[in-house]
Design a protein around this motif. Structure first.
Motif, PDB file in Angstrom:
ATOM      1  N   ILE A 139       0.862  -1.181   0.000  1.00 51.19           N
ATOM      2  CA  ILE A 139       0.000   0.000   0.000  1.00 51.19           C
ATOM      3  C   ILE A 139       0.897   1.229   0.000  1.00 51.19           C
ATOM      4  CG2 ILE A 139      -1.788   1.304   1.208  1.00 51.19           C
ATOM      5  CD1 ILE A 139      -2.683  -1.319   2.508  1.00 51.19           C
ATOM      6  N   ILE A 140       0.685   2.121  -0.941  1.00 51.79           N
ATOM      7  CA  ILE A 140       1.453   3.350  -1.037  1.00 51.79           C
ATOM      8  C   ILE A 140       0.570   4.506  -0.564  1.00 51.79           C
ATOM      9  CG2 ILE A 140       2.626   4.941  -2.607  1.00 51.79           C
ATOM     10  CD1 ILE A 140       4.101   2.286  -2.148  1.00 51.79           C
ATOM     11  N   THR A 141       0.952   5.148   0.536  1.00 55.63           N
ATOM     12  CA  THR A 141       0.144   6.269   1.022  1.00 55.63           C
ATOM     13  C   THR A 141       0.221   7.458   0.071  1.00 55.63           C
ATOM     14  OG1 THR A 141       1.948   7.175   2.399  1.00 55.63           O
ATOM     15  CG2 THR A 141       0.427   5.580   3.431  1.00 55.63           C
ATOM     16  N   HIS A 142       1.395   7.667  -0.537  1.00 58.50           N
ATOM     17  CA  HIS A 142       1.563   8.692  -1.565  1.00 58.50           C
ATOM     18  C   HIS A 142       2.910   8.452  -2.236  1.00 58.50           C
ATOM     19  CE1 HIS A 142       3.560  10.356   1.954  1.00 58.50           C
ATOM     20  NE2 HIS A 142       4.140  11.288   1.226  1.00 58.50           N
ATOM     21  N   MET A 143       3.155   9.132  -3.344  1.00 64.06           N
ATOM     22  CA  MET A 143       4.283   8.781  -4.194  1.00 64.06           C
ATOM     23  C   MET A 143       5.503   9.688  -4.010  1.00 64.06           C
ATOM     24  SD  MET A 143       1.986   7.640  -7.524  1.00 64.06           S
ATOM     25  CE  MET A 143       3.311   7.841  -8.721  1.00 64.06           C
ATOM     26  N   HIS A 144       5.689  10.260  -2.823  1.00 68.91           N
ATOM     27  CA  HIS A 144       6.932  10.965  -2.523  1.00 68.91           C
ATOM     28  C   HIS A 144       8.075   9.952  -2.460  1.00 68.91           C
ATOM     29  CE1 HIS A 144       5.365  15.017  -0.679  1.00 68.91           C
ATOM     30  NE2 HIS A 144       5.417  15.026  -2.003  1.00 68.91           N
ATOM     31  N   MET A 145       9.281  10.438  -2.701  1.00 73.53           N
ATOM     32  CA  MET A 145      10.443   9.563  -2.835  1.00 73.53           C
ATOM     33  C   MET A 145      10.724   8.724  -1.592  1.00 73.53           C
ATOM     34  SD  MET A 145      13.256  12.648  -2.718  1.00 73.53           S
ATOM     35  CE  MET A 145      14.747  11.682  -2.539  1.00 73.53           C
ATOM     36  N   VAL A 173      -1.894   8.882  -8.645  1.00 79.71           N
ATOM     37  CA  VAL A 173      -1.242   8.547  -9.906  1.00 79.71           C
ATOM     38  C   VAL A 173      -1.422   9.673 -10.914  1.00 79.71           C
ATOM     39  CG1 VAL A 173      -1.277   6.966 -11.870  1.00 79.71           C
ATOM     40  CG2 VAL A 173      -1.402   6.058  -9.543  1.00 79.71           C
ATOM     41  N   GLU A 174      -2.628  10.204 -11.010  1.00 82.03           N
ATOM     42  CA  GLU A 174      -2.892  11.268 -11.977  1.00 82.03           C
ATOM     43  C   GLU A 174      -2.157  12.555 -11.622  1.00 82.03           C
ATOM     44  OE1 GLU A 174      -7.139  11.493 -12.098  1.00 82.03           O
ATOM     45  OE2 GLU A 174      -7.341   9.704 -13.379  1.00 82.03           O
ATOM     46  N   PHE A 175      -2.026  12.842 -10.334  1.00 81.25           N
ATOM     47  CA  PHE A 175      -1.320  14.057  -9.909  1.00 81.25           C
ATOM     48  C   PHE A 175       0.119  14.059 -10.400  1.00 81.25           C
ATOM     49  CE2 PHE A 175       1.555  15.951  -6.684  1.00 81.25           C
ATOM     50  CZ  PHE A 175       1.183  17.279  -6.819  1.00 81.25           C
ATOM     51  N   TRP A 176       0.789  12.906 -10.333  1.00 81.02           N
ATOM     52  CA  TRP A 176       2.217  12.858 -10.655  1.00 81.02           C
ATOM     53  C   TRP A 176       2.499  12.830 -12.152  1.00 81.02           C
ATOM     54  CZ3 TRP A 176       5.807  14.406  -7.517  1.00 81.02           C
ATOM     55  CH2 TRP A 176       5.523  14.434  -6.153  1.00 81.02           C
ATOM     56  N   THR A 177       1.454  12.839 -12.976  1.00 82.38           N
ATOM     57  CA  THR A 177       1.692  13.025 -14.403  1.00 82.38           C
ATOM     58  C   THR A 177       2.106  14.460 -14.706  1.00 82.38           C
ATOM     59  OG1 THR A 177      -0.636  13.533 -14.857  1.00 82.38           O
ATOM     60  CG2 THR A 177       0.052  11.211 -14.987  1.00 82.38           C
ATOM     61  N   ALA A 198       8.825   9.498  -8.736  1.00 79.64           N
ATOM     62  CA  ALA A 198       7.439   9.083  -8.941  1.00 79.64           C
ATOM     63  C   ALA A 198       7.249   8.495 -10.341  1.00 79.64           C
ATOM     64  CB  ALA A 198       6.499  10.262  -8.724  1.00 79.64           C
ATOM     65  N   THR A 199       7.880   9.122 -11.329  1.00 77.71           N
ATOM     66  CA  THR A 199       7.786   8.614 -12.696  1.00 77.71           C
ATOM     67  C   THR A 199       8.434   7.238 -12.820  1.00 77.71           C
ATOM     68  OG1 THR A 199       7.782  10.860 -13.604  1.00 77.71           O
ATOM     69  CG2 THR A 199       8.389   9.077 -15.102  1.00 77.71           C
ATOM     70  N   SER A 200       9.596   7.071 -12.193  1.00 80.20           N
ATOM     71  CA  SER A 200      10.279   5.775 -12.235  1.00 80.20           C
ATOM     72  C   SER A 200       9.447   4.697 -11.562  1.00 80.20           C
ATOM     73  CB  SER A 200      11.647   5.878 -11.557  1.00 80.20           C
ATOM     74  OG  SER A 200      12.493   6.771 -12.256  1.00 80.20           O
ATOM     75  N   PHE A 201       8.833   5.043 -10.441  1.00 77.88           N
ATOM     76  CA  PHE A 201       7.970   4.088  -9.738  1.00 77.88           C
ATOM     77  C   PHE A 201       6.810   3.654 -10.628  1.00 77.88           C
ATOM     78  CE2 PHE A 201       3.871   3.938  -7.453  1.00 77.88           C
ATOM     79  CZ  PHE A 201       4.002   2.700  -6.854  1.00 77.88           C
ATOM     80  N   TYR A 202       6.155   4.615 -11.255  1.00 79.72           N
ATOM     81  CA  TYR A 202       5.016   4.281 -12.106  1.00 79.72           C
ATOM     82  C   TYR A 202       5.450   3.423 -13.289  1.00 79.72           C
ATOM     83  CZ  TYR A 202       1.034   4.699 -15.209  1.00 79.72           C
ATOM     84  OH  TYR A 202      -0.023   4.401 -16.034  1.00 79.72           O
ATOM     85  N   GLY A 229      -4.652  16.322   0.810  1.00 77.87           N
ATOM     86  CA  GLY A 229      -3.911  17.225   1.691  1.00 77.87           C
ATOM     87  C   GLY A 229      -2.433  17.248   1.373  1.00 77.87           C
ATOM     88  N   HIS A 230      -1.693  16.373   1.995  1.00 78.23           N
ATOM     89  CA  HIS A 230      -0.240  16.360   1.830  1.00 78.23           C
ATOM     90  C   HIS A 230       0.132  16.252   0.348  1.00 78.23           C
ATOM     91  CE1 HIS A 230       3.901  15.750   3.124  1.00 78.23           C
ATOM     92  NE2 HIS A 230       3.976  14.725   2.300  1.00 78.23           N
ATOM     93  N   THR A 231      -0.491  15.322  -0.333  1.00 76.12           N
ATOM     94  CA  THR A 231      -0.569  15.292  -1.798  1.00 76.12           C
ATOM     95  C   THR A 231      -2.043  15.086  -2.114  1.00 76.12           C
ATOM     96  OG1 THR A 231      -0.272  12.904  -1.987  1.00 76.12           O
ATOM     97  CG2 THR A 231       1.732  14.258  -2.038  1.00 76.12           C
TER      98      THR A 231
END
Length: 321
Positions: A139-145, A173-177, A198-202, A229-231
């Motif tokens: 589970i990923i809470t958000h996609m920060h490094m 996912v859409e935010f990090w595009t 984030a791009t590498s993770f996706y 919030g945070h993202t």
């Protein structure tokens, strides 16, 4: 990092940890580390393990970007913290329930120069007796490094099972595009690294992503829900079993947030919404009495929340040895 805590302990309904539980979670094995880097507890029928991914130094100015430096300086002094930089704790969590082993966040990874004390999670998971191949869900809470970077380490990429399910919100996912950093106050190199990570993770895991909208039950009693919030796609994870509760809050809160929930963190993409989310979660936890674990509270980050006037109070559990 010193704990900004009261010595008052709330009455806990948590079951004592038996030696068998420690054995099951791999805790009996002797560790070569001077400081313990994992903490096990039993939540109803679930085995929960908090693992330190290490720490990374950050400027204290990122801790509160909407207050006068003098006010932050007073808070730092009151909590015996240095004025210029502090060690940012990195916590991840593993839940074992039924036939599922669920990893919640994956730490920073060891591929970033300048952070030699971070990226410890993979070997510490192994030291706890949990093979990477046994992880069924992430589970990923958000996609920060510092939450997805661990999944980009070669060892992780090679050893995670090909059918591992990685749960992340569609909004995230859409935010990090095309991420927006206009409301953040980060050190200059950070946004670029966040974006590329984030791009590498996706790109690495896009075929294994399990996208959810607002809420998803990953396993019985393990629910991930969108908070924003945070993202924009930031999520938290709620565990419930036999009447016991625990929330993994990701980056919804930081140590200063208990005393000053309105103080904004420089890594928050929507500071105003982050404040609302933070206060809402504090109120929720104070009302239901559930345990709290967060990514950046001092390890092992297991405690409860109490209301303290217009602020809140962090009440750590007493460690069971």
């Amino acid at each position: 990092m010193n704990q900004m805590i009261s010595n008052t302990q709330l009455e806990t309904k948590r079951k004592p940890i038996s030696r068998d539980t420690h054995t099951d979670m791999g805790i009996v094995n002797a560790s070569q580390e001077l400081v313990p880097s994992r903490y096990a507890l039993r939540l109803g029928e679930m085995d929960v393990l908090v693992i330190s991914d290490g720490v990374l130094p950050l400027p204290t100015s990122t801790m509160a970007t909407n207050v006068a430096p003098a006010d932050l300086a007073i808070w730092l002094d009151d909590n015996f913290l240095p004025q210029e930089a502090y060690d940012w704790p990195l916590n991840v969590m593993v839940v074992r329930t039924g036939d599922q082993t669920i990893l919640i966040d994956a730490g920073l990874g060891a591929q970033f120069s300048g952070f030699p004390r971070a990226g410890q999670f993979p070997q510490r998971l192994e030291a706890a007796g949990i093979a990477l191949e046994s992880v069924t869900d992430v589970i990923i809470t958000h996609m920060h490094m510092d939450h997805v970077g661990g999944l980009l380490v070669d060892e992780m990429k090679k050893r995670l099972r090909p059918d591992v399910r990685i749960h992340v919100s569609r909004t995230e996912v859409e935010f990090w595009t095309s991420p927006d950093f206009s409301n953040t106050v980060m050190p200059k190199p950070v946004p670029g690294v966040l974006r590329t990570t984030a791009t590498s993770f996706y790109n690495e895991y896009r075929d294994r992503l399990q996208i959810f909208e607002d809420k998803y039950e990953v396993a019985p009693g393990v629910v991930v829900r969108l908070t924003g919030g945070h993202t924009p796609g930031h999520s938290v994870v709620d565990l419930t079993s036999d009447g016991e509760r625990l929330t993994f809050a990701g980056d919804a809160m930081f140590p200063v947030g208990f005393d000053h929930p309105e103080w904004q963190n420089g890594f928050e993409h929507d500071p105003e919404e982050s404040t609302r989310v933070r206060i809402g979660l504090f109120q929720e936890l104070a009302e239901n009495g559930g345990l709290l674990v967060a990514a950046h509270l001092p390890f092992p980050s297991v405690g409860r929340v109490a209301v303290d006037g217009d602020a809140f109070r962090w009440v750590p559990i007493f460690w069971d040895y």
